[in-house]
Design a protein around this motif. Structure first.
Motif, PDB file in Angstrom:
ATOM      1  N   UNK A 169      37.550 -33.944  45.331  1.00 55.62           N
ATOM      2  CA  UNK A 169      37.517 -33.448  46.726  1.00 55.62           C
ATOM      3  C   UNK A 169      36.595 -34.296  47.589  1.00 55.62           C
ATOM      4  N   UNK A 170      37.117 -34.725  48.709  1.00 54.33           N
ATOM      5  CA  UNK A 170      36.405 -35.701  49.536  1.00 54.33           C
ATOM      6  C   UNK A 170      36.680 -35.405  51.006  1.00 54.33           C
ATOM      7  N   UNK A 171      35.726 -35.744  51.844  1.00 50.71           N
ATOM      8  CA  UNK A 171      35.901 -35.675  53.302  1.00 50.71           C
ATOM      9  C   UNK A 171      34.873 -36.598  53.935  1.00 50.71           C
ATOM     10  N   UNK A 172      35.011 -36.845  55.232  1.00 48.46           N
ATOM     11  CA  UNK A 172      34.069 -37.705  55.936  1.00 48.46           C
ATOM     12  C   UNK A 172      32.843 -36.904  56.357  1.00 48.46           C
ATOM     13  N   UNK A 173      31.702 -37.559  56.358  1.00 51.62           N
ATOM     14  CA  UNK A 173      30.460 -36.912  56.765  1.00 51.62           C
ATOM     15  C   UNK A 173      30.519 -36.466  58.215  1.00 51.62           C
ATOM     16  N   UNK A 174      31.341 -37.152  59.010  1.00 49.56           N
ATOM     17  CA  UNK A 174      31.439 -36.836  60.435  1.00 49.56           C
ATOM     18  C   UNK A 174      32.437 -35.732  60.736  1.00 49.56           C
ATOM     19  N   UNK A 175      33.216 -35.294  59.744  1.00 49.22           N
ATOM     20  CA  UNK A 175      34.207 -34.238  59.971  1.00 49.22           C
ATOM     21  C   UNK A 175      33.510 -32.883  60.096  1.00 49.22           C
ATOM     22  N   UNK A 176      34.062 -32.012  60.969  1.00 51.40           N
ATOM     23  CA  UNK A 176      33.462 -30.704  61.205  1.00 51.40           C
ATOM     24  C   UNK A 176      34.035 -29.629  60.293  1.00 51.40           C
ATOM     25  N   UNK A 177      35.090 -29.918  59.542  1.00 46.61           N
ATOM     26  CA  UNK A 177      35.751 -28.916  58.702  1.00 46.61           C
ATOM     27  C   UNK A 177      35.225 -28.995  57.268  1.00 46.61           C
ATOM     28  N   UNK A 178      35.486 -27.923  56.516  1.00 46.84           N
ATOM     29  CA  UNK A 178      35.119 -27.862  55.099  1.00 46.84           C
ATOM     30  C   UNK A 178      36.279 -28.243  54.192  1.00 46.84           C
ATOM     31  N   UNK A 179      37.484 -28.291  54.718  1.00 48.29           N
ATOM     32  CA  UNK A 179      38.656 -28.651  53.927  1.00 48.29           C
ATOM     33  C   UNK A 179      38.536 -30.104  53.454  1.00 48.29           C
ATOM     34  N   UNK A 180      38.902 -30.345  52.198  1.00 44.84           N
ATOM     35  CA  UNK A 180      38.794 -31.682  51.617  1.00 44.84           C
ATOM     36  C   UNK A 180      40.181 -32.242  51.316  1.00 44.84           C
ATOM     37  N   UNK A 181      40.230 -33.535  51.089  1.00 46.63           N
ATOM     38  CA  UNK A 181      41.425 -34.213  50.611  1.00 46.63           C
ATOM     39  C   UNK A 181      41.056 -34.982  49.351  1.00 46.63           C
ATOM     40  N   UNK A 182      42.055 -35.476  48.640  1.00 44.87           N
ATOM     41  CA  UNK A 182      41.806 -36.144  47.369  1.00 44.87           C
ATOM     42  C   UNK A 182      41.437 -37.606  47.602  1.00 44.87           C
ATOM     43  N   UNK A 183      40.264 -38.007  47.118  1.00 43.35           N
ATOM     44  CA  UNK A 183      39.786 -39.374  47.335  1.00 43.35           C
ATOM     45  C   UNK A 183      40.674 -40.391  46.637  1.00 43.35           C
ATOM     46  N   UNK A 184      41.270 -40.040  45.497  1.00 37.65           N
ATOM     47  CA  UNK A 184      42.101 -40.989  44.754  1.00 37.65           C
ATOM     48  C   UNK A 184      43.281 -41.430  45.601  1.00 37.65           C
ATOM     49  N   UNK A 185      44.024 -40.469  46.131  1.00 39.61           N
ATOM     50  CA  UNK A 185      45.213 -40.802  46.915  1.00 39.61           C
ATOM     51  C   UNK A 185      44.838 -41.378  48.285  1.00 39.61           C
ATOM     52  N   UNK A 186      43.733 -40.933  48.848  1.00 39.10           N
ATOM     53  CA  UNK A 186      43.307 -41.451  50.149  1.00 39.10           C
ATOM     54  C   UNK A 186      42.993 -42.945  50.060  1.00 39.10           C
ATOM     55  N   UNK A 187      42.298 -43.357  49.002  1.00 36.41           N
ATOM     56  CA  UNK A 187      41.964 -44.775  48.838  1.00 36.41           C
ATOM     57  C   UNK A 187      43.210 -45.595  48.513  1.00 36.41           C
ATOM     58  N   UNK A 188      44.108 -45.050  47.709  1.00 35.04           N
ATOM     59  CA  UNK A 188      45.334 -45.771  47.387  1.00 35.04           C
ATOM     60  C   UNK A 188      46.199 -45.984  48.624  1.00 35.04           C
ATOM     61  N   UNK A 189      46.289 -44.984  49.495  1.00 36.08           N
ATOM     62  CA  UNK A 189      47.089 -45.123  50.715  1.00 36.08           C
ATOM     63  C   UNK A 189      46.485 -46.146  51.663  1.00 36.08           C
ATOM     64  N   UNK A 200      44.659 -48.647  50.754  1.00 37.48           N
ATOM     65  CA  UNK A 200      44.792 -49.974  50.146  1.00 37.48           C
ATOM     66  C   UNK A 200      46.121 -50.608  50.529  1.00 37.48           C
ATOM     67  N   UNK A 201      47.170 -49.786  50.642  1.00 34.85           N
ATOM     68  CA  UNK A 201      48.488 -50.299  51.038  1.00 34.85           C
ATOM     69  C   UNK A 201      48.589 -50.490  52.544  1.00 34.85           C
ATOM     70  N   UNK A 202      48.117 -49.499  53.283  1.00 28.25           N
ATOM     71  CA  UNK A 202      48.202 -49.544  54.751  1.00 28.25           C
ATOM     72  C   UNK A 202      46.915 -48.953  55.316  1.00 28.25           C
ATOM     73  N   UNK A 203      45.938 -49.780  55.615  1.00 30.50           N
ATOM     74  CA  UNK A 203      44.631 -49.258  56.051  1.00 30.50           C
ATOM     75  C   UNK A 203      44.675 -48.633  57.439  1.00 30.50           C
ATOM     76  N   UNK A 204      44.412 -47.328  57.491  1.00 30.46           N
ATOM     77  CA  UNK A 204      44.269 -46.614  58.756  1.00 30.46           C
ATOM     78  C   UNK A 204      42.931 -45.896  58.835  1.00 30.46           C
ATOM     79  N   UNK A 205      42.442 -45.377  57.681  1.00 24.32           N
ATOM     80  CA  UNK A 205      41.153 -44.693  57.589  1.00 24.32           C
ATOM     81  C   UNK A 205      41.052 -43.558  58.602  1.00 24.32           C
ATOM     82  N   UNK A 206      42.085 -42.697  58.601  1.00 23.50           N
ATOM     83  CA  UNK A 206      42.111 -41.506  59.448  1.00 23.50           C
ATOM     84  C   UNK A 206      42.140 -40.273  58.558  1.00 23.50           C
ATOM     85  N   UNK A 207      41.334 -39.276  58.907  1.00 24.65           N
ATOM     86  CA  UNK A 207      41.268 -38.041  58.135  1.00 24.65           C
ATOM     87  C   UNK A 207      42.606 -37.311  58.216  1.00 24.65           C
ATOM     88  N   UNK A 208      43.217 -36.930  57.082  1.00 23.83           N
ATOM     89  CA  UNK A 208      44.504 -36.218  57.130  1.00 23.83           C
ATOM     90  C   UNK A 208      44.362 -34.768  57.568  1.00 23.83           C
TER      91      UNK A 208
END
Length: 495
Positions: free
Chosen positions: A339-359, A361-369
């Motif tokens: 479970x991962x999220x950005x320090x700057x995000x205001x929500x407690x909901x997390x996303x999976x760091x494994x899939x976030x980094x893989x996505x 790596x293919x197409x860098x956008x670095x936007x919180x889902x």
């Protein structure tokens, strides 16, 4: 700055092989090769990387070489002892040689005042003004090892729309060794690479990679592939081009030989800068391991953040008693593993760091889902509290944080919502007659039930005549059963 470069180039052109080798060795570049190769390497150093230390070293080498000649001014010497080439280049420097002998030891030397005019007619150096440099954003998947060429502006040479800008550089033996000994990410692609980065010429903030129109990159004698455009599915929307570093390694000479890069670009009013870097390309697995090492937030800190989110706000009329957090990743709709999220995000909901980094790596956008706001790699944290919850709560897909920082699964509510609230009857089954109330009887509470009227019996006269004919034909077979309303089989609620 231009006059300073002219002065440095003139001094480098007069160097002997030993002087050139001392200069190149001072900056850690290759000292092997013929004199014209050393001169080319030194001029490239002056053009693209002339730091104050390098300029000072060039002055020292020049003064060491011509100190003896400056002492010979007092004694008449035959003119034929000096070559015509040396005379044409350095005659302007000899006029102030007597002053130079007494001023070498000083730290700040005003060379235009000492030596008079330059060959191109320039006089005194303009005052040095700290010009801001173009900076490129740091890329998580690239670790910079060396800066081969600082971001340099592409200057159009004429009024043509299509421009060409050449660049010459050479790798040091250490850099060649790093490339050759690096592992392969895939066949033919080394992890240590020489990459070209292009951006807008803007010094106000770090710039993202941005290609100019009609870009083409030629390395030595071959053209390098540049990422193409992403197709657009929306009508009227232009396709986007992924601007990322361009790998030049496979087309370069991995030796002390000089490499030549020619950049073809469209001149349409905007200014661009290019830079060359020696980098090590990282994988998503390596970034994940680094995040696990330095990016885990302690469960107690996460618990304090939950309390802060649910703390009673005196200005608000609505009191929040809890907040629900899903254990399903919003990216892939699977249970969270990291479970991962950005320090700057205001929500407690997390996303999976494994899939976030893989996505990325293919197409860098670095936007919180979750909130669709920037979530760069250096701002990511692993939620230690939610990681602990995932190991303790394996049979629920959602939890609720309470005001005191505790949590509880909400699987009971899910099960209750899935259970039927009313009995389900299937029309046409044997239980229907037993469960449906009789039209003439009384209900359970003693109240008379409403009469049931079959609306299908009130049909047209033609249908009645047909029914009478059918009854006459079937008199011999016995009495016919009463007609029943034809309902489509299905489920109905008894409530």
């Amino acid at each position: 700055m231009a006059a300073e470069l002219v002065e440095a180039k003139n001094m480098v052109m007069s160097f002997r092989v030993s002087d050139l080798q001392m200069l190149l060795g001072f900056v850690g570049r290759s000292k092997s090769g013929l004199k014209h190769e050393l001169v080319t390497r030194a001029l490239q150093l002056v053009q693209f990387d002339c730091s104050p230390e390098v300029f000072k070293k060039i002055k020292e080498l020049y003064e060491t070489r011509y100190a003896k000649k400056s002492s010979e001014v007092a004694q008449p010497q035959p003119q034929q002892h000096r070559s015509p080439e040396a005379l044409s280049i350095h005659s302007s420097y000899d006029r102030g040689s007597t002053v130079a002998r007494t001023s070498i030891s000083t730290t700040n030397i005003d060379y235009p005042a000492l030596y008079g005019k330059y060959l191109n007619g320039l006089g005194r150096l303009p005052p040095k003004v700290a010009k801001p440099e173009v900076r490129l954003v740091k890329l998580p998947f690239y670790t910079t090892l060396d800066e081969l060429l600082k971001p340099t502006e592409l200057v159009p040479q004429n009024n043509e729309k299509l421009q060409e800008s050449p660049c010459i550089f050479a790798l040091t033996p250490r850099q060649v060794e790093l490339i050759r000994n690096s592992r392969e990410l895939q066949p033919g692609v080394k992890s240590v690479q020489v990459v070209l980065r292009i951006c807008y010429t803007d010094t106000s903030s770090p710039q993202e990679d941005q290609y100019p129109p009609n870009i083409a990159v030629k390395v030595n004698h071959s053209y390098c592939s540049v990422p193409g455009y992403y197709p657009s599915n929306k009508p009227g929307v232009e396709p986007k081009r992924p601007c990322r570093p361009i790998n030049l390694t496979h087309l370069m000479y991995l030796s002390a030989a000089t490499n030549r890069i020619t950049i073809t670009w469209g001149n349409y009013g905007k200014s661009y800068s290019v830079g060359l870097y020696l980098v090590r390309q990282m994988t998503s697995a390596e970034l994940l391991q680094r995040l696990k090492t330095i990016g885990i937030k302690h469960p107690e800190l996460c618990k304090a953040l939950v309390k802060e989110k649910l703390r009673l706000d005196p200005d608000s009329e609505i009191a929040t008693t809890g907040v629900r957090v899903s254990l399903i990743c919003p990216l892939v709709k699977m249970r969270l593993s990291v479970p991962c999220r950005a320090e700057t995000c205001a929500h407690l909901q997390c996303f999976d760091a494994v899939f976030y980094l893989q996505m990325n790596e293919k197409k860098p956008t670095w936007m919180c889902p979750v909130c669709d706001k920037p979530a760069p790699y250096d701002q990511l944290i692993i939620d230690g509290l939610l990681s602990k919850i995932l190991t303790e709560c394996e049979d629920a897909d959602e939890i609720e944080y309470l005001v005191d920082g505790s949590w509880c699964p909400i699987r009971a509510e899910k099960e209750r919502s899935c259970s039927p609230q009313c009995p389900i009857l299937v029309l046409g089954s044997s239980d229907v007659n037993g469960l449906l109330p009789t039209p003439n009887g009384n209900g359970e509470n003693g109240k008379a039930t409403a009469d049931v009227v079959d609306l299908t019996l009130d049909s047209s006269s033609s249908e009645e005549e047909e029914e009478e004919d059918e009854e006459e034909d079937d008199d011999d077979e016995g009495p016919q059963p009463k007609r029943r309303c034809s309902y489509e089989k299905g489920l109905v609620s008894a409530c």
